[in-house]
Write a protein that holds these residues in place. Structure first.
Motif, mmCIF file in Angstrom:
data_model
loop_
_atom_site.group_PDB
_atom_site.id
_atom_site.type_symbol
_atom_site.label_atom_id
_atom_site.label_comp_id
_atom_site.label_asym_id
_atom_site.label_seq_id
_atom_site.Cartn_x
_atom_site.Cartn_y
_atom_site.Cartn_z
ATOM 1 N N VAL A 182 -2.855 -13.706 -10.336
ATOM 2 C CA VAL A 182 -3.102 -15.137 -10.149
ATOM 3 C C VAL A 182 -3.035 -15.914 -11.451
ATOM 4 C CG1 VAL A 182 -4.473 -14.795 -8.067
ATOM 5 C CG2 VAL A 182 -5.615 -14.866 -10.292
ATOM 6 N N GLU A 183 -3.087 -15.207 -12.585
ATOM 7 C CA GLU A 183 -3.052 -15.929 -13.851
ATOM 8 C C GLU A 183 -2.573 -15.006 -14.972
ATOM 9 O OE1 GLU A 183 -5.897 -19.242 -16.088
ATOM 10 O OE2 GLU A 183 -6.657 -18.071 -14.397
ATOM 11 N N ARG A 184 -1.735 -15.573 -15.846
ATOM 12 C CA ARG A 184 -1.245 -14.893 -17.049
ATOM 13 C C ARG A 184 -1.595 -15.786 -18.225
ATOM 14 N NH1 ARG A 184 2.190 -16.281 -20.667
ATOM 15 N NH2 ARG A 184 3.649 -14.873 -21.717
ATOM 16 N N ILE A 185 -2.340 -15.247 -19.161
ATOM 17 C CA ILE A 185 -2.868 -16.071 -20.245
ATOM 18 C C ILE A 185 -2.473 -15.465 -21.580
ATOM 19 C CG2 ILE A 185 -4.961 -17.030 -21.286
ATOM 20 C CD1 ILE A 185 -6.178 -16.355 -18.362
ATOM 21 N N ALA A 186 -1.817 -16.254 -22.429
ATOM 22 C CA ALA A 186 -1.460 -15.791 -23.770
ATOM 23 C C ALA A 186 -2.713 -15.680 -24.623
ATOM 24 C CB ALA A 186 -0.467 -16.760 -24.403
ATOM 25 N N MET A 187 -2.797 -14.570 -25.364
ATOM 26 C CA MET A 187 -3.951 -14.285 -26.210
ATOM 27 C C MET A 187 -3.491 -14.100 -27.655
ATOM 28 S SD MET A 187 -6.526 -14.251 -24.017
ATOM 29 C CE MET A 187 -7.884 -13.347 -24.760
ATOM 30 N N PRO A 188 -4.422 -14.063 -28.607
ATOM 31 C CA PRO A 188 -4.029 -13.845 -30.004
ATOM 32 C C PRO A 188 -3.309 -12.508 -30.201
ATOM 33 C CG PRO A 188 -6.278 -14.650 -29.865
ATOM 34 C CD PRO A 188 -5.853 -14.353 -28.466
ATOM 35 N N ALA A 189 -2.552 -12.431 -31.288
ATOM 36 C CA ALA A 189 -1.863 -11.197 -31.712
ATOM 37 C C ALA A 189 -0.869 -10.695 -30.675
ATOM 38 C CB ALA A 189 -2.880 -10.103 -32.048
ATOM 39 N N ASN A 190 -0.209 -11.627 -29.969
ATOM 40 C CA ASN A 190 0.861 -11.289 -29.029
ATOM 41 C C ASN A 190 0.395 -10.411 -27.879
ATOM 42 O OD1 ASN A 190 2.964 -12.636 -30.619
ATOM 43 N ND2 ASN A 190 2.662 -10.958 -32.075
ATOM 44 N N ASN A 191 -0.857 -10.587 -27.463
ATOM 45 C CA ASN A 191 -1.377 -9.908 -26.287
ATOM 46 C C ASN A 191 -1.445 -10.881 -25.121
ATOM 47 O OD1 ASN A 191 -2.050 -7.154 -27.249
ATOM 48 N ND2 ASN A 191 -3.383 -8.280 -28.670
ATOM 49 N N LEU A 192 -1.628 -10.332 -23.931
ATOM 50 C CA LEU A 192 -1.773 -11.131 -22.725
ATOM 51 C C LEU A 192 -3.013 -10.705 -21.970
ATOM 52 C CD1 LEU A 192 1.881 -11.094 -21.280
ATOM 53 C CD2 LEU A 192 0.782 -12.954 -22.534
ATOM 54 N N SER A 193 -3.600 -11.644 -21.244
ATOM 55 C CA SER A 193 -4.611 -11.347 -20.244
ATOM 56 C C SER A 193 -3.989 -11.577 -18.873
ATOM 57 C CB SER A 193 -5.826 -12.263 -20.407
ATOM 58 O OG SER A 193 -6.584 -11.903 -21.543
ATOM 59 N N LEU A 194 -4.138 -10.600 -17.993
ATOM 60 C CA LEU A 194 -3.642 -10.704 -16.623
ATOM 61 C C LEU A 194 -4.830 -10.647 -15.683
ATOM 62 C CD1 LEU A 194 -0.568 -8.259 -16.696
ATOM 63 C CD2 LEU A 194 -0.655 -10.687 -17.300
ATOM 64 N N ILE A 195 -4.931 -11.630 -14.804
ATOM 65 C CA ILE A 195 -6.027 -11.684 -13.843
ATOM 66 C C ILE A 195 -5.457 -11.482 -12.455
ATOM 67 C CG2 ILE A 195 -7.802 -13.135 -12.789
ATOM 68 C CD1 ILE A 195 -6.779 -13.787 -16.349
ATOM 69 N N PHE A 196 -5.958 -10.450 -11.782
ATOM 70 C CA PHE A 196 -5.586 -10.149 -10.405
ATOM 71 C C PHE A 196 -6.786 -10.415 -9.501
ATOM 72 C CE2 PHE A 196 -2.883 -7.616 -13.080
ATOM 73 C CZ PHE A 196 -1.674 -7.457 -12.414
ATOM 74 N N HIS A 197 -6.515 -10.838 -8.286
ATOM 75 C CA HIS A 197 -7.548 -10.952 -7.256
ATOM 76 C C HIS A 197 -7.191 -10.014 -6.112
ATOM 77 C CE1 HIS A 197 -9.040 -15.248 -8.454
ATOM 78 N NE2 HIS A 197 -9.314 -14.332 -9.358
ATOM 79 N N ARG A 198 -8.185 -9.341 -5.583
ATOM 80 C CA ARG A 198 -7.940 -8.465 -4.442
ATOM 81 C C ARG A 198 -7.862 -9.299 -3.170
ATOM 82 N NH1 ARG A 198 -10.645 -5.744 -0.425
ATOM 83 N NH2 ARG A 198 -9.643 -3.803 0.226
ATOM 84 N N GLY A 199 -6.738 -9.113 -2.461
ATOM 85 C CA GLY A 199 -6.580 -9.794 -1.184
ATOM 86 C C GLY A 199 -6.266 -11.260 -1.286
ATOM 87 N N SER A 200 -5.760 -11.719 -2.437
ATOM 88 C CA SER A 200 -5.543 -13.166 -2.621
ATOM 89 C C SER A 200 -4.096 -13.556 -2.385
ATOM 90 C CB SER A 200 -5.973 -13.588 -4.019
ATOM 91 O OG SER A 200 -5.231 -12.872 -4.987
#
Length: 211
Positions: A182-200
């Motif tokens: 549901v969301e992809r967020i750029a983070m420091p040092a060329n990393n990413l945060s990925l947020i998943f929801h169950r059943g969404s």
């Protein structure tokens, strides 16, 4: 703390990850951290989000001793004793959680660990529960930075089954277990945060937010 381990990466990224988790995690409930490593994140996040109960885990005994050491030094009541969870082995010794967190895990493990993470998250998360992943990812078949390409090469030199994963493959693995990005967020040092929801299914989809 003779058993405590220390990770420079954990010290660097704890604050930005915590600020994001405050937004994407539920206000209260139980959070299962897979591959907690040194336990520094568990102590930091438990202090930053006191209404959440943090359940650390790691398959490595030395890591679990370090988690206990950091939790003891923090003196917090919302950190549970670490569990010996191997993501590839089902079922996990947890019945129901509100969120699952895995930081810098899937690229330092075989692909089977990613598949096991998704299967375990599906089994333990309630409907609408959150799966949070953090680390470097490839996108559209390419690395997002030269430093990530070099890191990927170093990982594969250490173990041919390790490596920076393609975000599309990770997303597909999640979807196969009713976990939807549901969301992809750029983070420091060329990393990413990925947020998943169950059943969404049919949710907001993959939207990018500035770090």
């Amino acid at each position: 703390m003779p058993d405590a381990l220390f990770s420079p990466a954990a010290a660097r990224n704890a604050a930005p990850i915590a600020e994001l988790l405050k937004r994407v995690l539920p206000l209260s409930g139980l959070v299962l951290e897979i591959a907690s490593g040194s336990g520094e994140h568990a102590a930091y996040f438990a202090r930053a989000m006191p209404a959440l109960v943090w359940q650390p885990s790691d398959p490595d005994e030395a890591a679990r001793r370090s988690i206990v050491a950091h939790a003891g030094a923090a003196g917090l009541g919302n950190i549970r004793s670490p569990l010996a969870i191997d993501a590839t082995r089902q079922p996990w010794p947890v019945t129901r959680v509100n969120a699952v967190v895995a930081i810098n895990m899937i690229h330092i493990a075989p692909w089977d660990a990613t598949m096991g993470l998704m299967a375990g998250a599906e089994a333990t998360l309630a409907e609408g529960g959150v799966l949070y992943l953090y680390g470097p990812f490839r996108e559209d078949g390419a690395h997002t930075a030269p430093s990530n390409a070099a890191f990927d090469s170093s990982l594969r030199a250490r173990n041919v089954s390790w490596g920076v994963r393609d975000i599309e493959a990770v997303t597909a693995a999640g979807r196969a277990h009713d976990l939807h990005l549901v969301e992809r967020i750029a983070m420091p040092a060329n990393n990413l945060s990925l947020i998943f929801h169950r059943g969404s299914r049919g949710s907001a989809g993959d939207r990018e937010v500035a770090p």
